[in-house]
Design a protein around this motif. Structure first.
Motif, PDB file in Angstrom:
ATOM      1  N   ALA A 209      -2.590  -3.842  -7.343  1.00 52.85           N
ATOM      2  CA  ALA A 209      -2.933  -2.559  -7.957  1.00 52.85           C
ATOM      3  C   ALA A 209      -1.889  -2.091  -8.962  1.00 52.85           C
ATOM      4  O   ALA A 209      -2.170  -1.248  -9.822  1.00 52.85           O
ATOM      5  CB  ALA A 209      -3.122  -1.511  -6.866  1.00 52.85           C
ATOM      6  N   LYS A 213      -1.238   0.835 -12.485  1.00 49.80           N
ATOM      7  CA  LYS A 213      -0.449   2.043 -12.232  1.00 49.80           C
ATOM      8  C   LYS A 213       0.357   2.430 -13.470  1.00 49.80           C
ATOM      9  O   LYS A 213       0.610   1.593 -14.353  1.00 49.80           O
ATOM     10  CB  LYS A 213       0.512   1.793 -11.059  1.00 49.80           C
ATOM     11  CG  LYS A 213      -0.192   1.421  -9.761  1.00 49.80           C
ATOM     12  CD  LYS A 213      -0.231   2.586  -8.807  1.00 49.80           C
ATOM     13  CE  LYS A 213      -1.249   2.378  -7.706  1.00 49.80           C
ATOM     14  NZ  LYS A 213      -0.728   1.675  -6.541  1.00 49.80           N
ATOM     15  N   GLN A 215       3.309   2.904 -15.811  1.00 51.63           N
ATOM     16  CA  GLN A 215       4.490   2.069 -15.966  1.00 51.63           C
ATOM     17  C   GLN A 215       5.684   2.914 -16.419  1.00 51.63           C
ATOM     18  O   GLN A 215       5.573   4.134 -16.518  1.00 51.63           O
ATOM     19  CB  GLN A 215       4.172   0.930 -16.945  1.00 51.63           C
ATOM     20  CG  GLN A 215       3.112  -0.030 -16.390  1.00 51.63           C
ATOM     21  CD  GLN A 215       3.539  -0.696 -15.080  1.00 51.63           C
ATOM     22  OE1 GLN A 215       4.628  -1.244 -14.957  1.00 51.63           O
ATOM     23  NE2 GLN A 215       2.676  -0.601 -14.051  1.00 51.63           N
ATOM     24  N   SER A 243      -5.731  -7.890  -4.748  1.00 53.00           N
ATOM     25  CA  SER A 243      -5.479  -7.165  -3.495  1.00 53.00           C
ATOM     26  C   SER A 243      -6.652  -6.217  -3.262  1.00 53.00           C
ATOM     27  O   SER A 243      -7.430  -5.928  -4.179  1.00 53.00           O
ATOM     28  CB  SER A 243      -4.181  -6.373  -3.603  1.00 53.00           C
ATOM     29  OG  SER A 243      -4.361  -5.317  -4.531  1.00 53.00           O
ATOM     30  N   LYS A 244      -6.751  -5.745  -2.042  1.00 51.48           N
ATOM     31  CA  LYS A 244      -7.867  -4.850  -1.711  1.00 51.48           C
ATOM     32  C   LYS A 244      -7.795  -3.570  -2.538  1.00 51.48           C
ATOM     33  O   LYS A 244      -8.817  -3.076  -3.014  1.00 51.48           O
ATOM     34  CB  LYS A 244      -7.830  -4.518  -0.213  1.00 51.48           C
ATOM     35  CG  LYS A 244      -8.941  -3.606   0.241  1.00 51.48           C
ATOM     36  CD  LYS A 244      -9.093  -3.685   1.748  1.00 51.48           C
ATOM     37  CE  LYS A 244      -9.981  -2.566   2.276  1.00 51.48           C
ATOM     38  NZ  LYS A 244     -11.237  -2.449   1.543  1.00 51.48           N
ATOM     39  N   ILE A 266      -8.317 -11.146  -1.636  1.00 52.70           N
ATOM     40  CA  ILE A 266      -7.629 -12.045  -0.704  1.00 52.70           C
ATOM     41  C   ILE A 266      -7.129 -11.204   0.457  1.00 52.70           C
ATOM     42  O   ILE A 266      -6.632 -10.106   0.245  1.00 52.70           O
ATOM     43  CB  ILE A 266      -6.389 -12.694  -1.394  1.00 52.70           C
ATOM     44  CG1 ILE A 266      -6.765 -13.358  -2.717  1.00 52.70           C
ATOM     45  CG2 ILE A 266      -5.662 -13.641  -0.455  1.00 52.70           C
ATOM     46  CD1 ILE A 266      -7.686 -14.514  -2.603  1.00 52.70           C
ATOM     47  N   THR A 269      -9.482  -8.772   5.170  1.00 52.01           N
ATOM     48  CA  THR A 269     -10.897  -8.469   4.987  1.00 52.01           C
ATOM     49  C   THR A 269     -11.425  -9.127   3.713  1.00 52.01           C
ATOM     50  O   THR A 269     -12.461  -8.727   3.198  1.00 52.01           O
ATOM     51  CB  THR A 269     -11.108  -6.938   4.942  1.00 52.01           C
ATOM     52  OG1 THR A 269     -10.101  -6.380   4.100  1.00 52.01           O
ATOM     53  CG2 THR A 269     -10.989  -6.330   6.313  1.00 52.01           C
ATOM     54  N   HIS A 284       1.973  -5.541  -3.486  1.00 53.60           N
ATOM     55  CA  HIS A 284       3.084  -5.187  -2.620  1.00 53.60           C
ATOM     56  C   HIS A 284       3.382  -6.244  -1.554  1.00 53.60           C
ATOM     57  O   HIS A 284       4.504  -6.335  -1.064  1.00 53.60           O
ATOM     58  CB  HIS A 284       2.790  -3.843  -1.943  1.00 53.60           C
ATOM     59  CG  HIS A 284       4.006  -3.237  -1.340  1.00 53.60           C
ATOM     60  ND1 HIS A 284       4.992  -2.660  -2.103  1.00 53.60           N
ATOM     61  CD2 HIS A 284       4.437  -3.162  -0.053  1.00 53.60           C
ATOM     62  CE1 HIS A 284       5.964  -2.225  -1.315  1.00 53.60           C
ATOM     63  NE2 HIS A 284       5.645  -2.525  -0.065  1.00 53.60           N
ATOM     64  N   ASN A 303       7.611  -8.561  -8.432  1.00 54.50           N
ATOM     65  CA  ASN A 303       7.476  -7.148  -8.093  1.00 54.50           C
ATOM     66  C   ASN A 303       8.725  -6.403  -8.538  1.00 54.50           C
ATOM     67  O   ASN A 303       9.833  -6.939  -8.467  1.00 54.50           O
ATOM     68  CB  ASN A 303       7.266  -6.981  -6.580  1.00 54.50           C
ATOM     69  CG  ASN A 303       6.638  -5.644  -6.251  1.00 54.50           C
ATOM     70  OD1 ASN A 303       7.154  -4.590  -6.629  1.00 54.50           O
ATOM     71  ND2 ASN A 303       5.514  -5.675  -5.563  1.00 54.50           N
TER      72      ASN A 303
HETATM   73  C1  LIG Z   1      -7.868  -3.024   8.322  1.00 58.88           C
HETATM   74  C2  LIG Z   1      -7.250  -3.289   6.991  1.00 58.88           C
HETATM   75  C3  LIG Z   1      -7.637  -4.402   6.284  1.00 58.88           C
HETATM   76  C4  LIG Z   1      -7.080  -4.691   5.034  1.00 58.88           C
HETATM   77  N1  LIG Z   1      -7.467  -5.819   4.391  1.00 58.88           N
HETATM   78  C5  LIG Z   1      -6.870  -6.135   3.211  1.00 58.88           C
HETATM   79  C6  LIG Z   1      -7.200  -7.332   2.521  1.00 58.88           C
HETATM   80  O1  LIG Z   1      -8.047  -8.124   2.945  1.00 58.88           O
HETATM   81  N2  LIG Z   1      -6.587  -7.595   1.350  1.00 58.88           N
HETATM   82  C7  LIG Z   1      -5.656  -6.738   0.804  1.00 58.88           C
HETATM   83  O2  LIG Z   1      -5.135  -7.034  -0.279  1.00 58.88           O
HETATM   84  N3  LIG Z   1      -5.353  -5.613   1.433  1.00 58.88           N
HETATM   85  C8  LIG Z   1      -5.929  -5.283   2.611  1.00 58.88           C
HETATM   86  N4  LIG Z   1      -5.601  -4.098   3.213  1.00 58.88           N
HETATM   87  C9  LIG Z   1      -4.781  -3.135   2.447  1.00 58.88           C
HETATM   88  C10 LIG Z   1      -3.300  -3.480   2.420  1.00 58.88           C
HETATM   89  O3  LIG Z   1      -2.687  -3.002   3.584  1.00 58.88           O
HETATM   90  C11 LIG Z   1      -2.649  -2.852   1.194  1.00 58.88           C
HETATM   91  O4  LIG Z   1      -2.966  -1.493   1.152  1.00 58.88           O
HETATM   92  C12 LIG Z   1      -3.060  -3.462  -0.136  1.00 58.88           C
HETATM   93  O5  LIG Z   1      -2.940  -4.861  -0.074  1.00 58.88           O
HETATM   94  C13 LIG Z   1      -2.142  -2.903  -1.209  1.00 58.88           C
HETATM   95  O6  LIG Z   1      -2.515  -3.423  -2.474  1.00 58.88           O
HETATM   96  P1  LIG Z   1      -1.447  -3.626  -3.625  1.00 58.88           P
HETATM   97  O7  LIG Z   1      -0.258  -4.328  -3.090  1.00 58.88           O
HETATM   98  O8  LIG Z   1      -2.143  -4.252  -4.775  1.00 58.88           O
HETATM   99  O9  LIG Z   1      -1.118  -2.141  -4.095  1.00 58.88           O
HETATM  100  P2  LIG Z   1       0.144  -1.219  -3.902  1.00 58.88           P
HETATM  101  O10 LIG Z   1       0.517  -1.099  -2.466  1.00 58.88           O
HETATM  102  O11 LIG Z   1      -0.159   0.013  -4.650  1.00 58.88           O
HETATM  103  O12 LIG Z   1       1.311  -2.016  -4.609  1.00 58.88           O
HETATM  104  C14 LIG Z   1       1.440  -2.138  -5.984  1.00 58.88           C
HETATM  105  C15 LIG Z   1       2.722  -2.885  -6.241  1.00 58.88           C
HETATM  106  O13 LIG Z   1       2.859  -3.131  -7.623  1.00 58.88           O
HETATM  107  C16 LIG Z   1       4.237  -3.088  -7.963  1.00 58.88           C
HETATM  108  N5  LIG Z   1       4.317  -2.870  -9.397  1.00 58.88           N
HETATM  109  C17 LIG Z   1       3.887  -1.829 -10.152  1.00 58.88           C
HETATM  110  N6  LIG Z   1       4.127  -2.043 -11.447  1.00 58.88           N
HETATM  111  C18 LIG Z   1       4.737  -3.252 -11.543  1.00 58.88           C
HETATM  112  C19 LIG Z   1       5.243  -4.023 -12.632  1.00 58.88           C
HETATM  113  N7  LIG Z   1       5.182  -3.596 -13.898  1.00 58.88           N
HETATM  114  N8  LIG Z   1       5.790  -5.227 -12.351  1.00 58.88           N
HETATM  115  C20 LIG Z   1       5.870  -5.686 -11.074  1.00 58.88           C
HETATM  116  N9  LIG Z   1       5.421  -4.987 -10.009  1.00 58.88           N
HETATM  117  C21 LIG Z   1       4.873  -3.794 -10.247  1.00 58.88           C
HETATM  118  C22 LIG Z   1       4.772  -1.934  -7.124  1.00 58.88           C
HETATM  119  O14 LIG Z   1       6.167  -2.083  -6.945  1.00 58.88           O
HETATM  120  C23 LIG Z   1       3.985  -2.099  -5.818  1.00 58.88           C
HETATM  121  O15 LIG Z   1       4.712  -2.905  -4.899  1.00 58.88           O
HETATM  122  C24 LIG Z   1      -6.138  -3.807   4.471  1.00 58.88           C
HETATM  123  C25 LIG Z   1      -5.758  -2.675   5.175  1.00 58.88           C
HETATM  124  C26 LIG Z   1      -6.303  -2.413   6.416  1.00 58.88           C
HETATM  125  C27 LIG Z   1      -5.861  -1.167   7.142  1.00 58.88           C
END
Ligand SMILES: Cc1cc2nc3c(=O)[nH]c(=O)nc-3n(C[C@H](O)[C@H](O)[C@H](O)COP(=O)(O)OP(=O)(O)OC[C@H]3O[C@@H](n4cnc5c(N)ncnc54)[C@H](O)[C@@H]3O)c2cc1C
Length: 335
Positions: A209, A213, A215, A243-244, A266, A269, A284, A303
């Motif tokens: 995600a 976001k 920047q 990611s989800k 990926i 779920t 993340h 990251n």
């Molecule tokens: C029951 C359950 C099932 C789930 N199943 C899944 C699943 O199947 N798959 C899944 O993915 N998630 C799943 N989740 C959700 C999971 O826990 C996380 O919420 C999700 O993976 C977070 O997505 P993210 O890392 O893309 O986003 P965020 O948590 O928002 O992370 C974004 C990251 O991007 C980084 N970033 C931002 N800008 C930059 C940049 N310019 N350069 C480098 N880094 C940067 C930030 O530092 C941050 O670490 C589930 C949750 C639950 C409760």
């Protein structure tokens, strides 16, 4: 070892695809007497393709009605082949076609089915199926007393069978095609190089995600993110995961990557693909996501946050850097 029926359907060009050849390897390694059951419009080319596999019999259900994937006709064909072969074990590749039809066939035969098998091996002379449970967290090895026992083998777990093609004699099994309500008029699919999910790719590229976001300059750069990611996918021929959080954003119509769908997700779920290498950017690395990386051998992540989930033993290499900058550089090197 008990005798085995390998079920395979032909592709549009009449041949057998890689998953069928992988299931053939699995059946041969298990070691029982092998019968092959083919389904398709024409099956002679497919039978010729595996003429050297050492099967005792090759059975086939052929005809226009069996060319298209459809539960009713596929199940009727598979049931007839199982009855004609009479083997206690039935192995098939876990294609979308067989995954849909074979559980119903096992029920009709009074047998059992196990889906998503990742290994088939002899255990004390009896066949055993390996599969994962609870979203790939626990691996179990199962034996069963019920027969016929149908196992759907996931792709990528065995090498594809290779051997001499030749002429093979095929025994026709006649099946009256059941009445169907669906007529397939054609297939609409994007060109192959626009497909972002490529199970055979050497690299899985996962976008998180963070790409959508704000920047450092306080602005969102979704358009540039799209260009960077698509550019990288094209030159590296990588498969795209998400990611989800990112794929859910797409569903909400927010500023997003337009090519990202829930099919790319990926994780716990989502999907658990198999690729030799993985590169995650702007994700993340939380456990529900990383659990989907179980079968990725070498993991790297980019990251901004040195304390992100990847840093806690989940990646082999973490680049603490701005993914926009890194991917700009990577793309220019690849170009
Ligand atoms: C029951 C359950 C099932 C789930 N199943 C899944 C699943 O199947 N798959 C899944 O993915 N998630 C799943 N989740 C959700 C999971 O826990 C996380 O919420 C999700 O993976 C977070 O997505 P993210 O890392 O893309 O986003 P965020 O948590 O928002 O992370 C974004 C990251 O991007 C980084 N970033 C931002 N800008 C930059 C940049 N310019 N350069 C480098 N880094 C940067 C930030 O530092 C941050 O670490 C589930 C949750 C639950 C409760």
């Amino acid at each position: 070892m008990e005798s085995i029926l390998l079920l395979a359907h032909t592709e549009a060009d009449g041949t057998l695809a890689k998953p069928a050849l992988e299931a053939l390897t699995a059946a041969k390694e298990l070691g029982g007497e092998l019968t092959v059951g083919l389904v398709g419009r024409e099956t002679q080319a497919a039978a010729g393709q595996i003429a050297g596999c050492g099967a005792a019999r090759i059975l086939a259900v052929t005809g226009d009605a069996f060319a298209q994937p459809r539960y009713s006709t596929d199940a009727a064909a598979a049931e007839a082949l199982c009855r004609a072969a009479g083997t206690p074990l039935v192995i098939a590749p876990s294609t979308s076609r067989w995954a849909r039809a074979l559980p119903g066939v096992a029920y009709r035969l009074g047998g059992r089915v196990d889906t998503h098998a990742t290994n088939l091996a002899a255990q004390g002379g009896a066949p055993a199926v390996t599969r994962w449970f609870y979203r790939q967290r626990m691996e179990a090895v199962l034996t069963r007393s019920q027969r016929p026992w149908v196992a759907l083998l996931d792709a990528g777990c065995f090498p594809a069978w290779t051997g001499e093609a030749g002429r093979a004699s095929v025994e026709a099994v006649s099946v009256e095609a059941p009445q169907t309500r669906t007529t397939v008029t054609g297939v609409q699919a994007p060109p192959a190089d626009e497909q972002t999910i490529r199970p055979d790719a050497k690299l899985l590229f996962v976008a998180g995600a963070g790409w959508t976001k704000k920047q450092a300059d306080g602005a969102v750069h979704a358009a540039e993110a799209e260009t960077l990611i698509l550019g990288f996918l094209r030159s590296a021929k990588a498969s795209l995961g998400g990611s989800k959080s990112l794929v859910d954003l797409s569903g909400e119509g927010e500023a997003v990557l337009r090519f990202m769908t829930h099919l790319n997700q990926i994780g716990q779920t989502g999907a658990t693909p198999r690729h030799p290498k993985g590169l995650s950017a702007c994700c993340h690395g939380e456990e529900p996501h990383v659990v989907g990386w179980r079968f990725i051998n070498q993991r790297r992540a980019i990251n901004l946050d040195p304390n992100c989930g990847w840093a806690r033993g989940k990646a082999d290499v973490l680049y603490v850097a701005d993914a926009f900058e890194v991917m700009r550089q990577v793309n220019s090197l690849l170009a």
